[in-house]
Design a protein around this motif. Structure first.
Motif, PDB file in Angstrom:
ATOM      1  N   ASP A 180     -13.582  -6.357  -8.483  1.00  0.00           N
ATOM      2  CA  ASP A 180     -14.440  -5.685  -9.461  1.00  0.00           C
ATOM      3  C   ASP A 180     -14.333  -4.168  -9.432  1.00  0.00           C
ATOM      4  O   ASP A 180     -15.104  -3.477 -10.104  1.00  0.00           O
ATOM      5  CB  ASP A 180     -15.903  -6.093  -9.254  1.00  0.00           C
ATOM      6  N   SER A 181     -13.392  -3.635  -8.650  1.00  0.00           N
ATOM      7  CA  SER A 181     -13.152  -2.196  -8.655  1.00  0.00           C
ATOM      8  C   SER A 181     -11.724  -1.955  -8.185  1.00  0.00           C
ATOM      9  O   SER A 181     -11.297  -2.513  -7.177  1.00  0.00           O
ATOM     10  CB  SER A 181     -14.145  -1.455  -7.743  1.00  0.00           C
ATOM     11  N   GLN A 182     -10.988  -1.140  -8.939  1.00  0.00           N
ATOM     12  CA  GLN A 182      -9.561  -0.946  -8.669  1.00  0.00           C
ATOM     13  C   GLN A 182      -9.187   0.517  -8.857  1.00  0.00           C
ATOM     14  O   GLN A 182      -9.864   1.246  -9.577  1.00  0.00           O
ATOM     15  CB  GLN A 182      -8.744  -1.828  -9.632  1.00  0.00           C
ATOM     16  N   GLY A 183      -8.111   0.914  -8.197  1.00  0.00           N
ATOM     17  CA  GLY A 183      -7.642   2.274  -8.379  1.00  0.00           C
ATOM     18  C   GLY A 183      -7.066   2.870  -7.117  1.00  0.00           C
ATOM     19  O   GLY A 183      -6.706   2.167  -6.170  1.00  0.00           O
ATOM     20  N   LEU A 184      -6.983   4.177  -7.110  1.00  0.00           N
ATOM     21  CA  LEU A 184      -6.400   4.957  -6.021  1.00  0.00           C
ATOM     22  C   LEU A 184      -7.526   5.673  -5.282  1.00  0.00           C
ATOM     23  O   LEU A 184      -8.343   6.362  -5.897  1.00  0.00           O
ATOM     24  CB  LEU A 184      -5.384   5.942  -6.599  1.00  0.00           C
ATOM     25  N   VAL A 185      -7.595   5.494  -3.962  1.00  0.00           N
ATOM     26  CA  VAL A 185      -8.596   6.167  -3.135  1.00  0.00           C
ATOM     27  C   VAL A 185      -7.976   7.461  -2.628  1.00  0.00           C
ATOM     28  O   VAL A 185      -6.878   7.450  -2.056  1.00  0.00           O
ATOM     29  CB  VAL A 185      -9.035   5.276  -1.958  1.00  0.00           C
ATOM     30  N   HIS A 186      -8.675   8.571  -2.829  1.00  0.00           N
ATOM     31  CA  HIS A 186      -8.044   9.867  -2.554  1.00  0.00           C
ATOM     32  C   HIS A 186      -9.028  10.881  -1.990  1.00  0.00           C
ATOM     33  O   HIS A 186     -10.245  10.725  -2.095  1.00  0.00           O
ATOM     34  CB  HIS A 186      -7.419  10.417  -3.838  1.00  0.00           C
ATOM     35  N   ARG A 187      -8.479  11.919  -1.416  1.00  0.00           N
ATOM     36  CA  ARG A 187      -9.298  13.027  -0.916  1.00  0.00           C
ATOM     37  C   ARG A 187      -9.755  13.891  -2.082  1.00  0.00           C
ATOM     38  O   ARG A 187      -9.201  13.803  -3.194  1.00  0.00           O
ATOM     39  CB  ARG A 187      -8.493  13.864   0.081  1.00  0.00           C
TER      40      ARG A 187
ATOM     41  N   PHE B  81      -7.465  15.809  -5.140  1.00  0.00           N
ATOM     42  CA  PHE B  81      -6.103  15.285  -5.206  1.00  0.00           C
ATOM     43  C   PHE B  81      -5.725  14.994  -6.656  1.00  0.00           C
ATOM     44  O   PHE B  81      -6.492  14.415  -7.417  1.00  0.00           O
ATOM     45  CB  PHE B  81      -5.980  14.011  -4.380  1.00  0.00           C
ATOM     46  N   GLU B  82      -4.517  15.397  -7.041  1.00  0.00           N
ATOM     47  CA  GLU B  82      -4.017  15.147  -8.389  1.00  0.00           C
ATOM     48  C   GLU B  82      -2.702  14.397  -8.309  1.00  0.00           C
ATOM     49  O   GLU B  82      -1.921  14.597  -7.373  1.00  0.00           O
ATOM     50  CB  GLU B  82      -3.820  16.472  -9.148  1.00  0.00           C
ATOM     51  N   TRP B  83      -2.474  13.504  -9.287  1.00  0.00           N
ATOM     52  CA  TRP B  83      -1.244  12.730  -9.282  1.00  0.00           C
ATOM     53  C   TRP B  83      -0.795  12.445 -10.691  1.00  0.00           C
ATOM     54  O   TRP B  83      -1.585  12.473 -11.634  1.00  0.00           O
ATOM     55  CB  TRP B  83      -1.424  11.443  -8.481  1.00  0.00           C
TER      56      TRP B  83
ATOM     57  N   ILE C 231       0.862  -1.190   0.000  1.00  0.00           N
ATOM     58  CA  ILE C 231       0.000   0.000   0.000  1.00  0.00           C
ATOM     59  C   ILE C 231       0.891   1.231   0.000  1.00  0.00           C
ATOM     60  O   ILE C 231       1.741   1.397   0.889  1.00  0.00           O
ATOM     61  CB  ILE C 231      -0.914   0.035   1.243  1.00  0.00           C
ATOM     62  N   ALA C 232       0.701   2.069  -1.004  1.00  0.00           N
ATOM     63  CA  ALA C 232       1.384   3.353  -1.034  1.00  0.00           C
ATOM     64  C   ALA C 232       0.493   4.383  -0.348  1.00  0.00           C
ATOM     65  O   ALA C 232      -0.659   4.568  -0.739  1.00  0.00           O
ATOM     66  CB  ALA C 232       1.675   3.777  -2.469  1.00  0.00           C
ATOM     67  N   VAL C 233       1.025   5.027   0.682  1.00  0.00           N
ATOM     68  CA  VAL C 233       0.295   6.078   1.387  1.00  0.00           C
ATOM     69  C   VAL C 233       0.892   7.418   0.974  1.00  0.00           C
ATOM     70  O   VAL C 233       2.097   7.664   1.161  1.00  0.00           O
ATOM     71  CB  VAL C 233       0.382   5.908   2.919  1.00  0.00           C
ATOM     72  N   VAL C 234       0.071   8.263   0.398  1.00  0.00           N
ATOM     73  CA  VAL C 234       0.513   9.567  -0.072  1.00  0.00           C
ATOM     74  C   VAL C 234       0.071  10.608   0.944  1.00  0.00           C
ATOM     75  O   VAL C 234      -1.124  10.680   1.295  1.00  0.00           O
ATOM     76  CB  VAL C 234      -0.083   9.898  -1.455  1.00  0.00           C
ATOM     77  N   ARG C 235       1.006  11.394   1.434  1.00  0.00           N
ATOM     78  CA  ARG C 235       0.678  12.421   2.425  1.00  0.00           C
ATOM     79  C   ARG C 235       0.997  13.804   1.886  1.00  0.00           C
ATOM     80  O   ARG C 235       1.973  14.001   1.166  1.00  0.00           O
ATOM     81  CB  ARG C 235       1.459  12.190   3.724  1.00  0.00           C
ATOM     82  N   GLU C 236       0.167  14.736   2.255  1.00  0.00           N
ATOM     83  CA  GLU C 236       0.397  16.156   1.969  1.00  0.00           C
ATOM     84  C   GLU C 236       0.248  16.915   3.265  1.00  0.00           C
ATOM     85  O   GLU C 236      -0.769  16.765   3.971  1.00  0.00           O
ATOM     86  CB  GLU C 236      -0.599  16.661   0.921  1.00  0.00           C
TER      87      GLU C 236
ATOM     88  N   ALA D 282      -3.440  11.787   1.939  1.00  0.00           N
ATOM     89  CA  ALA D 282      -4.170  12.369   0.814  1.00  0.00           C
ATOM     90  C   ALA D 282      -4.666  11.298  -0.144  1.00  0.00           C
ATOM     91  O   ALA D 282      -5.635  11.510  -0.874  1.00  0.00           O
ATOM     92  CB  ALA D 282      -3.280  13.357   0.057  1.00  0.00           C
ATOM     93  N   ALA D 283      -4.010  10.113  -0.141  1.00  0.00           N
ATOM     94  CA  ALA D 283      -4.413   9.048  -1.052  1.00  0.00           C
ATOM     95  C   ALA D 283      -3.814   7.724  -0.596  1.00  0.00           C
ATOM     96  O   ALA D 283      -2.770   7.683   0.073  1.00  0.00           O
ATOM     97  CB  ALA D 283      -3.958   9.360  -2.482  1.00  0.00           C
ATOM     98  N   PHE D 284      -4.499   6.640  -0.985  1.00  0.00           N
ATOM     99  CA  PHE D 284      -4.037   5.287  -0.706  1.00  0.00           C
ATOM    100  C   PHE D 284      -4.082   4.497  -2.015  1.00  0.00           C
ATOM    101  O   PHE D 284      -5.110   4.467  -2.690  1.00  0.00           O
ATOM    102  CB  PHE D 284      -4.931   4.618   0.337  1.00  0.00           C
ATOM    103  N   PHE D 285      -2.943   3.867  -2.344  1.00  0.00           N
ATOM    104  CA  PHE D 285      -2.836   3.129  -3.594  1.00  0.00           C
ATOM    105  C   PHE D 285      -2.397   1.696  -3.300  1.00  0.00           C
ATOM    106  O   PHE D 285      -1.218   1.415  -3.101  1.00  0.00           O
ATOM    107  CB  PHE D 285      -1.830   3.804  -4.528  1.00  0.00           C
ATOM    108  N   PRO D 286      -3.351   0.741  -3.251  1.00  0.00           N
ATOM    109  CA  PRO D 286      -2.984  -0.660  -3.026  1.00  0.00           C
ATOM    110  C   PRO D 286      -2.589  -1.325  -4.340  1.00  0.00           C
ATOM    111  O   PRO D 286      -3.177  -1.057  -5.386  1.00  0.00           O
ATOM    112  CB  PRO D 286      -4.279  -1.259  -2.463  1.00  0.00           C
ATOM    113  N   PHE D 287      -1.596  -2.228  -4.287  1.00  0.00           N
ATOM    114  CA  PHE D 287      -1.169  -2.921  -5.489  1.00  0.00           C
ATOM    115  C   PHE D 287      -0.452  -4.206  -5.096  1.00  0.00           C
ATOM    116  O   PHE D 287      -0.115  -4.425  -3.925  1.00  0.00           O
ATOM    117  CB  PHE D 287      -0.249  -2.042  -6.340  1.00  0.00           C
ATOM    118  N   GLN D 288      -0.233  -5.063  -6.076  1.00  0.00           N
ATOM    119  CA  GLN D 288       0.583  -6.261  -5.908  1.00  0.00           C
ATOM    120  C   GLN D 288       1.814  -6.121  -6.777  1.00  0.00           C
ATOM    121  O   GLN D 288       1.721  -5.698  -7.934  1.00  0.00           O
ATOM    122  CB  GLN D 288      -0.196  -7.521  -6.298  1.00  0.00           C
TER     123      GLN D 288
END
Length: 364
Positions: free
Chosen positions: A88-95, A98-100, A56-61, A66-72
């Motif tokens: 059935d649903s994938q991606g980055l969960v964010h406030r 938020f832009e990336w 899990i990538a945790v992005v902080r500002e 600010a965002a959580f990005f789970p991956f394998q």
């Protein structure tokens, strides 16, 4: 912007709470797709107990999530969406707001490529690399079950009339019909898995429950319940015996449909359709906004749906030999599969062949 990588078990309680809060408020900020339970921390944590390489990538500002990005991630830096093939649903969960940059994120995660097949809507930096977009039908029940049923009768009057009549006939012929929305008996889950495995074999499809990790994942999620995430096993009984069942995941506002199956001995009553209507009624009473039926063209989904979401598949890649090699191997397979699924003149004979092979394999 600060990005840190964590194994699922290393995620702090505060970060989990922040992740859940982003999902709970997503519909207020115009990103309702982020509320899907497959994007919940609980699903990623369960995947981490069943599969290697989950991160899990945790992005902080300014020090705040600010965002959580789970991956394998593989040892070679190939990244996949968590649960690729079953989620059935994938991606980055964010406030909100938020832009990336997709490639900068991959670089920070040590990935040369990130593959997805059910990317949620509204993920523009990832969508730019999508190779295809597909409908994911939903059943809206936020206005209540009676409103949904009225819309169903207006849109598909014959379907609604026939299904409700079969519900009554099931009760007359097989005994009292009883519905349990959240069945806690693990034996019912085992029955559902047996039905589903038999269905996969009968139709010539790959049996997902032949993979031990998928069975473990479903069992773990069945025993997972937090606020507001839960694994939900719904069962339709007739005359005291189960005739149809479904296991899916719920968040605060979404019930994600996942593994439905029924006893073929009751096929003439369409118990799976009856079950879905009962699920819609119970979900509406439970405050669910919609049931996500998942990507895939099925006649029953077309009959039950009120609208469609759009999900995407594809790859985000960096300039790297591993990324080029992975895409070169995977792209032709995906392109062929999608062509067959989208073209009736290809799909129908392929489907018949699979079913014929399934009958041979099952000895029927």
């Amino acid at each position: 912007m600060d990005i840190t990588l964590h194994r699922p078990g290393e995620l702090t309680a505060a970060d989990r709470a922040a992740w859940t809060a982003m999902q709970s408020k997503a519909h207020l900020h115009g990103t309702p797709e982020l509320a899907n339970p497959f994007l919940s921390p609980e699903f990623t944590l369960a995947m981490g107990r069943c599969r290697r390489g989950v991160r899990i990538a945790v992005v902080r500002e300014d020090g705040e999530p600010a965002a959580f990005f789970p991956f394998q991630r593989s040892v070679t830096g190939v990244g996949r969406a968590v649960g690729l093939g079953v989620s059935d649903s994938q991606g980055l969960v964010h406030r909100p707001g938020f832009e990336w940059d997709a490639r900068d994120l991959l670089r920070a995660c040590g990935l040369s490529v990130w593959e997805f097949d059910h990317l949620a809507g509204g993920q523009e930096p990832f969508e730019a690399e999508a190779s295809g977009s597909f409908p994911s039908p939903v059943m809206d029940v936020d206005q209540g079950y009676e409103t949904y049923l009225r819309l169903l009768r207006e849109r598909s009057p014959k379907f609604a009339r026939t299904t409700l009549a079969k519900d009554r006939k099931l009760g007359r012929d097989a005994g009292e019909v009883r519905y349990v929305h959240d069945e806690r008996d693990p034996r019912a889950l085992a029955t559902l898995m047996e039905w589903k495995s038999a269905q996969y074999r009968r139709t010539g499809r790959s049996d997902r429950f032949a993979h031990a990790w998928i069975t473990r994942l479903a069992q773990q999620l069945f025993h997972t319940s937090s606020e507001p995430f839960a694994g939900i096993l719904s069962v339709l009984y007739a005359g005291g015996q189960p005739v149809a069942a479904h296991f899916g995941l719920r968040s605060e506002r979404v019930l994600a449909c996942w593994f439905p199956a029924y006893d073929p001995a009751f096929a003439k009553f369409s118990p799976g359709l009856i079950l879905h209507l009962r699920m819609a009624e119970a979900a509406a009473a439970d405050g669910i906004a919609y049931l996500d039926l998942g990507r895939g063209q099925k006649e029953y989904k077309d009959s039950l749906k009120t609208r469609e979401l759009i999900v995407h598949e594809g790859w985000v890649t960096r300039r790297h030999p591993v990324a080029l090699g992975h895409r070169a191997r995977r792209a032709p397979v995906r392109a062929l599969r999608n062509t067959v699924l989208s073209r009736p003149e290809f799909f129908e004979p392929a489907d018949k062949l699979l079913k014929r092979m399934g009958k041979i394999r099952s000895g029927s």
